[in-house]
Write a protein that holds these residues in place. Structure first.
Motif, PDB file in Angstrom:
ATOM      1  N   LEU A 266       0.851  -1.187   0.000  1.00  0.00           N
ATOM      2  CA  LEU A 266       0.000   0.000   0.000  1.00  0.00           C
ATOM      3  C   LEU A 266       0.885   1.235   0.000  1.00  0.00           C
ATOM      4  O   LEU A 266       1.665   1.455   0.925  1.00  0.00           O
ATOM      5  CB  LEU A 266      -0.912   0.015   1.236  1.00  0.00           C
ATOM      6  CG  LEU A 266      -1.731   1.294   1.440  1.00  0.00           C
ATOM      7  CD1 LEU A 266      -2.729   1.499   0.300  1.00  0.00           C
ATOM      8  CD2 LEU A 266      -2.459   1.260   2.778  1.00  0.00           C
ATOM      9  N   ASN A 267       0.807   2.040  -1.056  1.00  0.00           N
ATOM     10  CA  ASN A 267       1.529   3.307  -1.126  1.00  0.00           C
ATOM     11  C   ASN A 267       0.575   4.452  -0.800  1.00  0.00           C
ATOM     12  O   ASN A 267      -0.549   4.478  -1.296  1.00  0.00           O
ATOM     13  CB  ASN A 267       2.107   3.548  -2.515  1.00  0.00           C
ATOM     14  CG  ASN A 267       3.271   2.631  -2.844  1.00  0.00           C
ATOM     15  OD1 ASN A 267       3.895   2.073  -1.951  1.00  0.00           O
ATOM     16  ND2 ASN A 267       3.573   2.483  -4.116  1.00  0.00           N
ATOM     17  N   MET A 268       1.005   5.381   0.010  1.00  0.00           N
ATOM     18  CA  MET A 268       0.255   6.620   0.261  1.00  0.00           C
ATOM     19  C   MET A 268       1.148   7.776  -0.160  1.00  0.00           C
ATOM     20  O   MET A 268       2.226   7.964   0.416  1.00  0.00           O
ATOM     21  CB  MET A 268      -0.127   6.733   1.739  1.00  0.00           C
ATOM     22  CG  MET A 268      -1.160   5.740   2.188  1.00  0.00           C
ATOM     23  SD  MET A 268      -1.671   6.040   3.894  1.00  0.00           S
ATOM     24  CE  MET A 268      -2.990   4.832   4.065  1.00  0.00           C
ATOM     25  N   GLN A 269       0.719   8.535  -1.143  1.00  0.00           N
ATOM     26  CA  GLN A 269       1.566   9.574  -1.700  1.00  0.00           C
ATOM     27  C   GLN A 269       0.824  10.907  -1.740  1.00  0.00           C
ATOM     28  O   GLN A 269      -0.293  10.986  -2.236  1.00  0.00           O
ATOM     29  CB  GLN A 269       2.001   9.183  -3.118  1.00  0.00           C
ATOM     30  CG  GLN A 269       2.787   7.875  -3.159  1.00  0.00           C
ATOM     31  CD  GLN A 269       2.872   7.278  -4.545  1.00  0.00           C
ATOM     32  OE1 GLN A 269       2.038   7.562  -5.402  1.00  0.00           O
ATOM     33  NE2 GLN A 269       3.865   6.439  -4.776  1.00  0.00           N
ATOM     34  N   LEU A 270       1.456  11.919  -1.202  1.00  0.00           N
ATOM     35  CA  LEU A 270       0.905  13.276  -1.223  1.00  0.00           C
ATOM     36  C   LEU A 270       2.041  14.204  -1.608  1.00  0.00           C
ATOM     37  O   LEU A 270       2.988  14.379  -0.848  1.00  0.00           O
ATOM     38  CB  LEU A 270       0.350  13.649   0.159  1.00  0.00           C
ATOM     39  CG  LEU A 270      -0.246  15.060   0.297  1.00  0.00           C
ATOM     40  CD1 LEU A 270      -1.454  15.228  -0.605  1.00  0.00           C
ATOM     41  CD2 LEU A 270      -0.602  15.352   1.753  1.00  0.00           C
ATOM     42  N   PHE A 271       1.992  14.762  -2.812  1.00  0.00           N
ATOM     43  CA  PHE A 271       3.106  15.581  -3.280  1.00  0.00           C
ATOM     44  C   PHE A 271       2.587  16.787  -4.066  1.00  0.00           C
ATOM     45  O   PHE A 271       1.488  16.758  -4.637  1.00  0.00           O
ATOM     46  CB  PHE A 271       4.056  14.741  -4.143  1.00  0.00           C
ATOM     47  CG  PHE A 271       3.413  14.041  -5.306  1.00  0.00           C
ATOM     48  CD1 PHE A 271       3.323  14.663  -6.547  1.00  0.00           C
ATOM     49  CD2 PHE A 271       2.889  12.767  -5.163  1.00  0.00           C
ATOM     50  CE1 PHE A 271       2.725  14.015  -7.616  1.00  0.00           C
ATOM     51  CE2 PHE A 271       2.284  12.109  -6.219  1.00  0.00           C
ATOM     52  CZ  PHE A 271       2.199  12.740  -7.466  1.00  0.00           C
ATOM     53  N   PRO A 272       3.370  17.882  -4.110  1.00  0.00           N
ATOM     54  CA  PRO A 272       2.915  19.116  -4.763  1.00  0.00           C
ATOM     55  C   PRO A 272       3.004  19.056  -6.282  1.00  0.00           C
ATOM     56  O   PRO A 272       3.920  18.457  -6.841  1.00  0.00           O
ATOM     57  CB  PRO A 272       3.859  20.174  -4.192  1.00  0.00           C
ATOM     58  CG  PRO A 272       5.121  19.420  -3.902  1.00  0.00           C
ATOM     59  CD  PRO A 272       4.674  18.059  -3.445  1.00  0.00           C
ATOM     60  N   LEU A 273       2.075  19.699  -6.958  1.00  0.00           N
ATOM     61  CA  LEU A 273       2.092  19.856  -8.406  1.00  0.00           C
ATOM     62  C   LEU A 273       2.385  21.304  -8.788  1.00  0.00           C
ATOM     63  O   LEU A 273       2.468  21.628  -9.975  1.00  0.00           O
ATOM     64  CB  LEU A 273       0.741  19.432  -9.003  1.00  0.00           C
ATOM     65  CG  LEU A 273       0.347  17.964  -8.810  1.00  0.00           C
ATOM     66  CD1 LEU A 273      -1.030  17.712  -9.398  1.00  0.00           C
ATOM     67  CD2 LEU A 273       1.374  17.032  -9.456  1.00  0.00           C
ATOM     68  N   THR A 274       2.518  22.148  -7.789  1.00  0.00           N
ATOM     69  CA  THR A 274       2.812  23.560  -8.019  1.00  0.00           C
ATOM     70  C   THR A 274       4.110  23.934  -7.328  1.00  0.00           C
ATOM     71  O   THR A 274       4.613  23.199  -6.484  1.00  0.00           O
ATOM     72  CB  THR A 274       1.679  24.456  -7.478  1.00  0.00           C
ATOM     73  OG1 THR A 274       1.450  24.115  -6.097  1.00  0.00           O
ATOM     74  CG2 THR A 274       0.401  24.252  -8.261  1.00  0.00           C
ATOM     75  N   ASN A 275       4.645  25.111  -7.684  1.00  0.00           N
ATOM     76  CA  ASN A 275       5.862  25.604  -7.066  1.00  0.00           C
ATOM     77  C   ASN A 275       5.504  26.363  -5.804  1.00  0.00           C
ATOM     78  O   ASN A 275       5.025  27.496  -5.862  1.00  0.00           O
ATOM     79  CB  ASN A 275       6.610  26.513  -8.058  1.00  0.00           C
ATOM     80  CG  ASN A 275       7.921  27.011  -7.492  1.00  0.00           C
ATOM     81  OD1 ASN A 275       8.331  26.630  -6.399  1.00  0.00           O
ATOM     82  ND2 ASN A 275       8.589  27.880  -8.241  1.00  0.00           N
ATOM     83  N   MET A 276       5.762  25.765  -4.632  1.00  0.00           N
ATOM     84  CA  MET A 276       5.355  26.384  -3.367  1.00  0.00           C
ATOM     85  C   MET A 276       6.136  27.656  -3.057  1.00  0.00           C
ATOM     86  O   MET A 276       5.738  28.455  -2.225  1.00  0.00           O
ATOM     87  CB  MET A 276       5.528  25.391  -2.221  1.00  0.00           C
ATOM     88  CG  MET A 276       4.742  24.108  -2.413  1.00  0.00           C
ATOM     89  SD  MET A 276       2.969  24.384  -2.649  1.00  0.00           S
ATOM     90  CE  MET A 276       2.529  24.949  -1.011  1.00  0.00           C
ATOM     91  N   ALA A 277       7.265  27.846  -3.744  1.00  0.00           N
ATOM     92  CA  ALA A 277       8.059  29.057  -3.514  1.00  0.00           C
ATOM     93  C   ALA A 277       7.383  30.280  -4.120  1.00  0.00           C
ATOM     94  O   ALA A 277       7.694  31.419  -3.787  1.00  0.00           O
ATOM     95  CB  ALA A 277       9.463  28.902  -4.096  1.00  0.00           C
TER      96      ALA A 277
END
Length: 284
Positions: A266-277
């Protein structure tokens, strides 16, 4: 001070050495530094406080001042190199060397064994699969793996899992898990470097397996979904907490029964698609 092989954080080793000897008359940070050939009388104190770092040149000098020689000095210098390494690939290489030193000198190093276990997805697979196949041979276990683990690999993994205490084997040849569920030990300052390096690589391996499953396996044998969300940093923190609680509940469900019919990841992945800077413009 414990045997050098029991350390994974060289700063802790230096600190323990100092604490053990500071009761002796005339021993101080200044005398310690002098015996190591260091010009600053407070340098080693700053090292222990995390304000300074030992380098490739000063590491063997400090090892010598602590009475370490041969294998022990080499091990200490490897710990310094591990702490100074910037790239995950470099850290992995040094961890391999540390684990090999422990193996050659027949020393049980818990952190090295944890690294060896979590560095490959195959170890956790065989740990789950072997107890579910009572009396199975390595060849039979190999045939049961979807992403084929060769028979020779299975033998090596089973030997390692028993030696490290992850599996036991009874007189009938049946494998049993030492613990039903397994996770990395609670991260301390001394193990964070190791866990970060090995977790990063393992997550990459598992993500690649998930992509392969998505492409090649029947839909009824997998459940892969996703969401694209616009959130705040506060919401992100809450979601991370919710995912942690979800993992806990899933482990509880999985361990309700000692029976295993299939091994899943089971993989749980939460990652950004935008530039948080670059903050997104908000509507007026």
């Amino acid at each position: 001070m414990r045997p050098i092989i029991e350390y994974i954080d060289y700063r802790e080793c230096i600190r323990d050495y100092y604490e053990e000897r500071k009761a002796r008359k005339g021993f101080s940070w200044a005398s310690f530094a002098e015996s190591a050939g260091l010009s600053s009388p407070v340098f080693l104190q700053y090292v222990c406080e995390g304000k300074k770092n030992l380098g490739e040149r000063s590491a063997p000098q400090v090892a010598s001042a602590m009475g370490l020689a041969g294998f022990e000095s080499t091990f200490f210098c490897k710990l310094v190199a591990l702490d100074n390494a910037k790239k995950e690939s470099d850290k992995k290489g040094i961890l391999e060397e540390i684990a090999e030193l422990a193996r050659i000198h027949k020393v049980k190093l818990v952190t090295a064994e944890e690294y060896q276990f979590f560095k490959s997805w195959k170890n956790s697979l065989i740990r789950e699969l072997a107890p579910a196949m009572d009396g199975a041979t390595p060849k039979e276990i190999s045939r049961a793996t979807r992403y084929r683990v060769k028979t020779g690999e299975v033998r090596e993994i089973l030997d390692f899992l028993q030696e490290a205490g992850y599996l036991t084997q009874d007189e009938q040849g049946h494998y049993r898990q030492a613990d039903r569920s397994l996770r990395m030990s609670h991260p301390s300052r001394s193990t964070k470097t190791v866990q970060k390096a090995v977790a990063h690589d393992l997550q990459v391996q598992m993500a690649e397996l998930a992509v392969d499953t998505l492409k090649n396996d029947p839909a009824q044998d997998r459940n892969i979904t996703g969401l694209t969300l616009g959130i705040t940093r506060e919401a992100y923190a809450k979601i991370v907490e919710e995912l942690a609680e979800c993992r806990r509940r899933i482990v509880a469900i999985a361990t309700e029964s000692a029976k295993t019919e299939e091994v899943y990841r089971l993989n749980m992945q939460l990652f950004p698609l935008t530039n948080m800077a670059t903050p997104l413009k908000q509507p007026l």
